[in-house]
Structures are given as structure tokens and as C-alpha cells.
Design a protein around this motif. Structure first.
Motif, PDB file in Angstrom:
ATOM      1  N   ALA A  27       0.518  -1.448  -0.051  1.00 53.31           N
ATOM      2  CA  ALA A  27      -0.131   0.511   0.100  1.00 53.31           C
ATOM      3  C   ALA A  27       1.377   1.495  -0.208  1.00 53.31           C
ATOM      4  O   ALA A  27       1.546   1.411   1.193  1.00 53.31           O
ATOM      5  CB  ALA A  27      -0.965   0.017   1.266  1.00 53.31           C
ATOM      6  N   LEU A  28       0.682   1.799  -0.854  1.00 51.67           N
ATOM      7  CA  LEU A  28       1.493   4.124  -1.209  1.00 51.67           C
ATOM      8  C   LEU A  28       0.508   4.586  -0.719  1.00 51.67           C
ATOM      9  O   LEU A  28      -0.334   4.059  -1.517  1.00 51.67           O
ATOM     10  CB  LEU A  28       1.860   3.646  -2.494  1.00 51.67           C
ATOM     11  N   GLU A  44       2.792  -4.413   3.418  1.00 54.67           N
ATOM     12  CA  GLU A  44       3.925  -3.504   3.475  1.00 54.67           C
ATOM     13  C   GLU A  44       2.877  -2.278   3.468  1.00 54.67           C
ATOM     14  O   GLU A  44       2.659  -1.753   2.315  1.00 54.67           O
ATOM     15  CB  GLU A  44       4.785  -3.994   2.586  1.00 54.67           C
ATOM     16  N   ILE A  45       3.974  -1.101   4.097  1.00 51.16           N
ATOM     17  CA  ILE A  45       2.871   0.735   3.477  1.00 51.16           C
ATOM     18  C   ILE A  45       4.450   1.298   3.621  1.00 51.16           C
ATOM     19  O   ILE A  45       5.271   1.285   4.503  1.00 51.16           O
ATOM     20  CB  ILE A  45       2.461   0.730   5.052  1.00 51.16           C
ATOM     21  N   LYS A  46       4.743   2.063   2.494  1.00 52.31           N
ATOM     22  CA  LYS A  46       5.098   3.511   2.040  1.00 52.31           C
ATOM     23  C   LYS A  46       4.755   4.559   2.531  1.00 52.31           C
ATOM     24  O   LYS A  46       3.144   4.903   1.641  1.00 52.31           O
ATOM     25  CB  LYS A  46       6.277   3.531   0.920  1.00 52.31           C
ATOM     26  N   LEU A  47       4.974   5.362   2.800  1.00 50.07           N
ATOM     27  CA  LEU A  47       4.564   7.003   3.155  1.00 50.07           C
ATOM     28  C   LEU A  47       4.852   7.589   1.817  1.00 50.07           C
ATOM     29  O   LEU A  47       6.224   8.007   2.072  1.00 50.07           O
ATOM     30  CB  LEU A  47       4.055   7.061   4.116  1.00 50.07           C
ATOM     31  N   VAL A  48       4.525   8.424   1.659  1.00 49.31           N
ATOM     32  CA  VAL A  48       5.395   9.809   0.817  1.00 49.31           C
ATOM     33  C   VAL A  48       4.103  10.820   0.888  1.00 49.31           C
ATOM     34  O   VAL A  48       2.836  10.682   0.734  1.00 49.31           O
ATOM     35  CB  VAL A  48       4.977   9.660  -0.694  1.00 49.31           C
ATOM     36  N   ASP A  49       4.775  11.491   2.005  1.00 49.23           N
ATOM     37  CA  ASP A  49       4.369  13.669   2.046  1.00 49.23           C
ATOM     38  C   ASP A  49       4.554  13.686   1.016  1.00 49.23           C
ATOM     39  O   ASP A  49       5.820  14.564   0.619  1.00 49.23           O
ATOM     40  CB  ASP A  49       5.127  13.789   2.849  1.00 49.23           C
ATOM     41  N   ARG A  50       4.232  14.240   0.135  1.00 43.61           N
ATOM     42  CA  ARG A  50       4.290  14.866  -1.034  1.00 43.61           C
ATOM     43  C   ARG A  50       4.674  16.586  -0.700  1.00 43.61           C
ATOM     44  O   ARG A  50       5.298  16.992  -1.707  1.00 43.61           O
ATOM     45  CB  ARG A  50       2.676  15.574  -2.460  1.00 43.61           C
ATOM     46  N   ASN A  51       5.365  17.228   0.504  1.00 41.81           N
ATOM     47  CA  ASN A  51       5.067  18.321   0.837  1.00 41.81           C
ATOM     48  C   ASN A  51       6.806  18.582   1.361  1.00 41.81           C
ATOM     49  O   ASN A  51       7.026  19.194   1.368  1.00 41.81           O
ATOM     50  CB  ASN A  51       4.370  18.871   1.806  1.00 41.81           C
ATOM     51  N   GLU A  87       8.373   3.352  -6.549  1.00 42.70           N
ATOM     52  CA  GLU A  87       7.726   3.500  -5.737  1.00 42.70           C
ATOM     53  C   GLU A  87       6.253   3.077  -6.164  1.00 42.70           C
ATOM     54  O   GLU A  87       5.429   2.502  -5.774  1.00 42.70           O
ATOM     55  CB  GLU A  87       7.250   4.720  -4.734  1.00 42.70           C
ATOM     56  N   TRP A  88       5.942   3.990  -7.618  1.00 41.94           N
ATOM     57  CA  TRP A  88       4.729   3.064  -8.359  1.00 41.94           C
ATOM     58  C   TRP A  88       4.489   2.487  -8.580  1.00 41.94           C
ATOM     59  O   TRP A  88       3.787   1.336  -8.713  1.00 41.94           O
ATOM     60  CB  TRP A  88       4.881   4.416 -10.114  1.00 41.94           C
ATOM     61  N   ALA A  89       5.992   1.402  -9.215  1.00 34.29           N
ATOM     62  CA  ALA A  89       6.087   0.222  -9.120  1.00 34.29           C
ATOM     63  C   ALA A  89       5.784  -0.587  -8.587  1.00 34.29           C
ATOM     64  O   ALA A  89       5.302  -2.250  -9.262  1.00 34.29           O
ATOM     65  CB  ALA A  89       7.314   0.646 -10.193  1.00 34.29           C
ATOM     66  N   TRP A  90       5.643  -0.474  -7.326  1.00 35.00           N
ATOM     67  CA  TRP A  90       6.152  -1.050  -6.069  1.00 35.00           C
ATOM     68  C   TRP A  90       4.839  -1.217  -5.991  1.00 35.00           C
ATOM     69  O   TRP A  90       4.356  -2.622  -5.474  1.00 35.00           O
ATOM     70  CB  TRP A  90       6.429  -0.811  -5.161  1.00 35.00           C
ATOM     71  N   ARG A  94      -2.835  10.193 -11.654  1.00 36.06           N
ATOM     72  CA  ARG A  94      -1.442   9.646 -11.806  1.00 36.06           C
ATOM     73  C   ARG A  94      -1.506   7.951 -11.589  1.00 36.06           C
ATOM     74  O   ARG A  94      -1.163   7.403 -12.131  1.00 36.06           O
ATOM     75  CB  ARG A  94      -0.354  10.364 -10.593  1.00 36.06           C
ATOM     76  N   ALA A  95      -2.467   7.577 -10.099  1.00 37.86           N
ATOM     77  CA  ALA A  95      -1.758   6.264  -9.620  1.00 37.86           C
ATOM     78  C   ALA A  95      -3.185   5.916 -10.927  1.00 37.86           C
ATOM     79  O   ALA A  95      -2.876   4.617 -11.478  1.00 37.86           O
ATOM     80  CB  ALA A  95      -3.399   6.525  -8.657  1.00 37.86           C
ATOM     81  N   LYS A  96      -4.237   6.241 -11.412  1.00 39.40           N
ATOM     82  CA  LYS A  96      -5.436   5.651 -12.424  1.00 39.40           C
ATOM     83  C   LYS A  96      -4.651   5.338 -13.791  1.00 39.40           C
ATOM     84  O   LYS A  96      -4.951   4.130 -14.196  1.00 39.40           O
ATOM     85  CB  LYS A  96      -6.603   6.680 -12.422  1.00 39.40           C
ATOM     86  N   GLN A  97      -3.119   6.131 -13.869  1.00 33.91           N
ATOM     87  CA  GLN A  97      -2.861   6.440 -14.794  1.00 33.91           C
ATOM     88  C   GLN A  97      -2.364   4.598 -15.424  1.00 33.91           C
ATOM     89  O   GLN A  97      -1.654   4.495 -16.345  1.00 33.91           O
ATOM     90  CB  GLN A  97      -2.144   7.115 -14.465  1.00 33.91           C
TER      91      GLN A  97
END
Ligand code: SF4
Length: 540
Positions: free
Chosen positions: A19-20, A63-70, A78-81, A103-106
Motif C-alpha cells: 500500500a502506497l 507493506e506500507i510506504k508513505l510519501v508526504d508530497r510536502n 514507488e509507483w511500480a511497487w 496519476r495512480a489511475k494512469q
């Protein structure tokens, strides 16, 4: 927030997922304090607490990765994972939320959205592409989402239908997912909900009027988790009203104090509270002893009629100036929020706010024009009166440079001009220094004793920049040195806090011109005869 709940403890039959988590970008506002963050080498003020809480609620196998866009961009790997994308945010983050969903839907990834924006406006066009909408508090709705995944469903909407969960089962947020050094402060939450009934408030819509609190042990365990991760700076209790349940707050505070004493007071706390904090000497003393250094008060306006219109009657019971002084005298610094644009407001509201702030000396006074937020009592009333400015930007959220999103009872231009004038007066560099100085002279010296700590290079660098800009380069130099010497002589115990507040001037100087420019542009774009609400709507 997305929510919280005991799902983390029972993983059931869902295949472990990648889960991203993506936390959308905030537009740059008064609240983002970039100049201060630059000074201390941080990227963002606060972490996405709702997201790390949700992360703790999901099945442990995930499994979790977190990206804070700030903080940074999402990386290609990460998108590929990712097998599932989870996005949560507030109204002000909605634009970037839409971008990240797209972006996720693309990439053909399933997307789940939650948080305050999705909960208040699940049908907003920005969320159209999301597959799952996990609304309200997650203790209730996250298990529904997990069950839907177990059934192999590929979309759905889960609502708590007005139910409010018990937060005593909420697990410790996954602070380990955060890039700690990017944040100025960490956050924790003790309570949700507020007993008051302010007309414009969405907190009571989202979390109810019966404050629900965690147990003291739970909150201390969260603090311990931060401590174990090496955190040693400020912690913001994100509660909308920390003293909403006074009894439970008073059970918590001695435990925090004990935690702090045993470790040399590693954390300095700040929070938000209602103004009636000033009536409770015991609470203020306990907060100070636990090292609560700052409290944000929603003062809104010194105009009593406007407070009554806004149903903020708790602010009319005792003089507001005296309340600010009492809290300050207890060693807790006051920050305050002010609003202009209430129905029936008399001309000069902005100037009256400036006078109030100058009189009390509150250094950080946040000002905004009233915004109707979806689902609030204010929104419902204005909708019924046909006064909401409909359109794609009807709900913009609170931002210092947004005009009102409804037809006010006096000309919008007058309100906007008063607002700009008041903002510029409050943050005129010399006026700001005068106010901070007068305020910190009144501040009580701390009773807590923090363990001695050598200043870091970042602190030394920040100090050097402030001294260079305010004490040498600008024409504030005379005041700067006079006030530094005055503070060192008259109230040396708060000299460091005083200097930190002076450093904030760096942000205000720049933000002052942004506010001026952005509001003037919007006012110029208004139709020539912007109508006001009917006269008969004015209160007697
Ligand atoms: S006191 Fe604050 S949190 Fe409580 S209802 Fe009023 S605005 Fe909302």
C-alpha cells in the motif's frame, strides 16, 4: 482523518498488499511558514498524523510506504511497487489530491481516498476517479473496506452513518513511516470532538460534540514511541479543543509531566483550546508543568455581536483580553485565530482586531475571511438563504488569501480591504517587534527544567541569520538590540522563546506582500456591483 481502529490486530484473508500512502501537497499559505522552516532546515511543520494512524490500523502483513508530497515527490520505483494507493487530505489539499488520484489511475492502480475532504464532500469532482471512498472515522469504516477487499470488490463507499468510535482502542500511529528530520514538530492526538457549537465549525460535524479521549497510558505510549525513534523537539497535540473534556485532560497531564520529568523534559508541547482555559487555574498550571509552551485559541473577533451571530458564546462570557493575559501569566504562549466577514459585522472590524491584538500583544495572530465549509450549520443556513457562491470553488477551505465564499451582509470589497489593511498593520516589521517584546515581558518564567542541551549547528546558523537580517541589515536594528537587551535584563528566562518569535518575522515580512497582492487581484476580478445579502438578513 482516514480514521483509526482495531483492524491492525486481525488480518483476516486479504492478500498482503503493497500500500502506497500519498499525502497531497498543501498550497503555500500563512500556515506553511516556509521562511521559518528554511531557517531551521526543515521541510514541513507537521506530519500527516491521520495517515500514520491509518497505517497502524491496516493488517500487519501489509507493506506500507508513505510519501508526504510536502516533503518530496513519489518516485518511479514507488509507483511500480504499489498495488494499492491510499490518499487522504483536507479541503485545501484537494487539487493535488486530484492530481495524485489521476496519476495512480494512469498506472491502473486501485485508489482509496479518505480524510476530512472526502468525508465532507464525497461527491466532489476531484474524487471522481477514486475506487474506494472510506469516509468518517476509520475505526468504523476501515474494517468495512478490508471486508470489501476480502469479498473481491473493486470499489465502494463506506460511511459510519453518524456513529462515533471509541478511541481507546486506537493503536500507536506508525511514526516509523515518517522521515522525521523533515518535520519541525511531531503530532499526537488525545481527543476528538468539541462540546461547543460554533456555527462555522466543521470539527463538530466530523467528530461530534461529545469529546472522546484516549487513555493517559495510550497517549504516553505514543510519546514513548516518538522518544524511542529519537524525537526530542516539539509535539503538537492536534486536538481541536484539548480541554473539551476537562476531567480527562486533567488525568492525562500529570502522566505527561511524569514522562517529561523522568527524561529531562525532551518535548515542548503545543495544542488548541477554547478560551475558557483561562478560567481554570489548575488546568493552566498542570499544562505549564507538563511543558505546554503554546496554545492556539479561536478568539475570532473582539466584536461581541459577531461572536453571538457565530454562536461562539463561550467567548462572550469573560473579557477576552483578560483571558489572554491570564494564560500568558501562567507561562503558556497564546497564538490566536481571527475571522472577518460575519453577518451584521460593523465597518472597522479589521481595525478592531488590530487594536485587540496590539493591546494583548499576541505575537502570532492568524487572520482569515469567513469561509462556509460543507455540512456546517453556517453552510446550511447560507444555502437556505441562497447566499453561497456556488461553482467549482464553493468550498475552498480556510486560507489567508481566499475571499468569502458567500454573499456577506456588507460589501465584499470593504471586507477584503479591511482585511488587507489589518493584516499589513499586524505584520508591519516594527509593530510586530513591539508586540512580541511587550508580550514576552508579561510571560511567566518556566517552572520546568529541561536537561541542558548544546545548540545544534542548525540553531546557531538560524540565530546568525536572524541577527544579521534583523539586527544589522534592516532598519529594525535599533529595536532589535534594544529589545534583546531589555529582555535579557527584565525576563531572561524567556529570552530564547522571544528570539524564536522574532525569527518568525522573516515569514511575515514575505507573507504580508503575498496577502496584499493575491487579495487585491481577486478584488479587481469581482464584478463591478457585487451584491450583498438582503438588508433584512442583518440581525437586529
Ligand atoms: S470551540 Fe473551536 S472546535 Fe469547538 S465548536 Fe467552536 S470552533 Fe469548533
Amino acid at each position: 482523518m482516514f480514521g483509526t481502529g482495531p483492524t491492525g490486530s486481525h488480518s483476516k484473508d486479504v492478500e498482503p498488499m503493497h500500500a502506497l500512502f500519498i499525502y497531497p501537497e498543501f498550497p503555500k499559505t500563512f500556515w506553511s511558514y516556509e521562511k521559518i522552516l528554511e531557517l531551521v532546515n526543515r521541510k514541513v511543520l507537521l506530519p500527516p498524523l491521520g495517515m500514520v494512524t491509518v497505517a497502524a490500523l491496516l493488517p500487519h502483513e501489509w507493506e506500507i510506504k508513505l510519501v508526504d508530497r510536502n516533503v518530496r515527490e513519489v518516485k518511479a520505483e514507488e509507483w511500480a511497487w504499489a498495488e494499492l494507493v491510499i490518499i487522504s487530505g483536507m479541503i485545501v489539499q484537494k487539487d493535488d489530491m486530484a492530481v495524485q488520484i489521476a496519476r495512480a489511475k494512469q498506472r491502473n492502480l486501485p485508489v482509496a481516498v479518505g480524510g476530512p475532504f472526502a468525508s465532507s464532500t464525497p461527491d466532489a469532482p476531484e474524487l471522481d476517479l477514486a475506487d474506494f471512498k472510506i469516509l468518517d472515522e476509520g475505526e468504523i469504516t476501515l474494517p468495512m473496506f478490508i471486508e470489501a477487499l476480502e469479498r473481491g470488490e473493486t470499489g465502494g463507499r463506506y460511511s459510519a452513518e453518524g456513529d462515533k468510535p471509541d478511541v481507546t482502542a486506537t493503536p500507536i500511529p506508525r511514526f516509523d513511516l515518517l522521515q522525521l528530520d523533515a518535520y519541525d514538530s511531531m503530532s499526537v492526538q488525545f481527543s476528538r470532538g468539541c462540546p461547543f457549537n460554533c456555527e462555522f465549525c466543521d470539527i463538530i460535524v466530523l467528530y461530534g460534540r461529545k469529546p472522546r479521549t484516549k487513555t493517559p497510558e495510550q497517549l504516553v505510549a505514543e510519546l514513548q514511541s516518538l522518544y524511542d525513534l529519537g524525537w526530542r523537539r516539539s509535539v503538537f497535540l492536534v486536538d481541536d479543543n484539548f480541554i473539551g473534556n476537562k476531567r480527562n485532560a486533567k488525568l492525562l497531564l500529570p502522566e505527561i509531566r511524569k514522562f517529561q520529568e523522568e527524561r529531562g523534559y525532551p518535548f515542548s508541547f503545543s495544542t488548541e483550546a477554547s478560551v475558557d482555559l483561562a478560567d481554570d487555574e489548575e488546568m493552566m498550571r498542570m499544562m505549564h508543568d507538563a511543558r505546554f509552551e503554546k496554545v492556539f485559541l479561536g478568539i475570532e473577533t473582539p466584536d461581541e455581536a459577531s461572536l453571538e451571530t457565530a454562536r461562539k458564546v463561550q467567548n462572550t462570557r469573560n473579557p477576552l483580553d483578560a483571558a489572554v493575559d491570564r494564560i500568558t501569566a501562567n507561562g503558556i504562549g497564546v497564538m490566536a485565530g481571527f475571522i472577518i466577514g460575519f453577518d451584521g459585522e460593523r465597518d472597522g472590524a479589521g481595525q478592531r482586531i488590530v487594536e485587540f491584538v496590539t493591546r494583548t500583544g499576541i505575537p502570532a495572530a492568524m487572520m482569515g475571511m469567513l469561509q462556509a465549509l460543507p455540512k456546517t450549520a453556517l453552510w446550511a443556513r447560507l444555502e437556505e438563504e441562497g447566499r453561497l457562491i456556488q461553482g467549482e470553488d464553493a468550498a475552498k477551505g480556510v486560507n489567508q488569501t481566499n475571499l468569502l465564499n458567500f454573499k456577506p451582509t456588507r460589501p465584499i470589497r470593504d471586507i477584503a480591504n479591511e482585511y488587507v489593511d489589518a493584516f499589513c498593520a499586524l505584520y508591519e516589521p516594527n509593530a510586530y517587534m513591539d508586540r512580541v517584546y511587550s508580550y514576552y515581558l508579561k510571560m511567566a518564567a518556566p517552572r520546568w527544567k529541561a536537561a541542558p542541551k548544546a545548540p545544534s549547528w542548525v540553531d546557531i546558523r538560524a540565530l546568525a541569520i536572524v541577527v544579521w537580517r534583523q539586527g544589522i541589515k534592516r532598519n529594525t536594528r535599533g529595536r532589535f538590540w534594544r529589545y534583546m537587551i531589555g529582555m535579557a535584563r527584565n525576563n531572561p528566562a524567556v529570552l530564547e522563546q522571544f528570539l524564536v518569535m522574532l525569527a518568525h518575522n522573516e515569514h511575515f515580512i514575505e507573507y504580508r506582500s503575498i496577502v496584499q497582492r493575491e487579495i487585491r487581484e481577486q478584488v479587481e476580478a469581482l464584478p463591478p456591483e457585487e451584491p450583498t445579502a438582503q438588508k433584512e438578513l442583518l440581525p437586529a
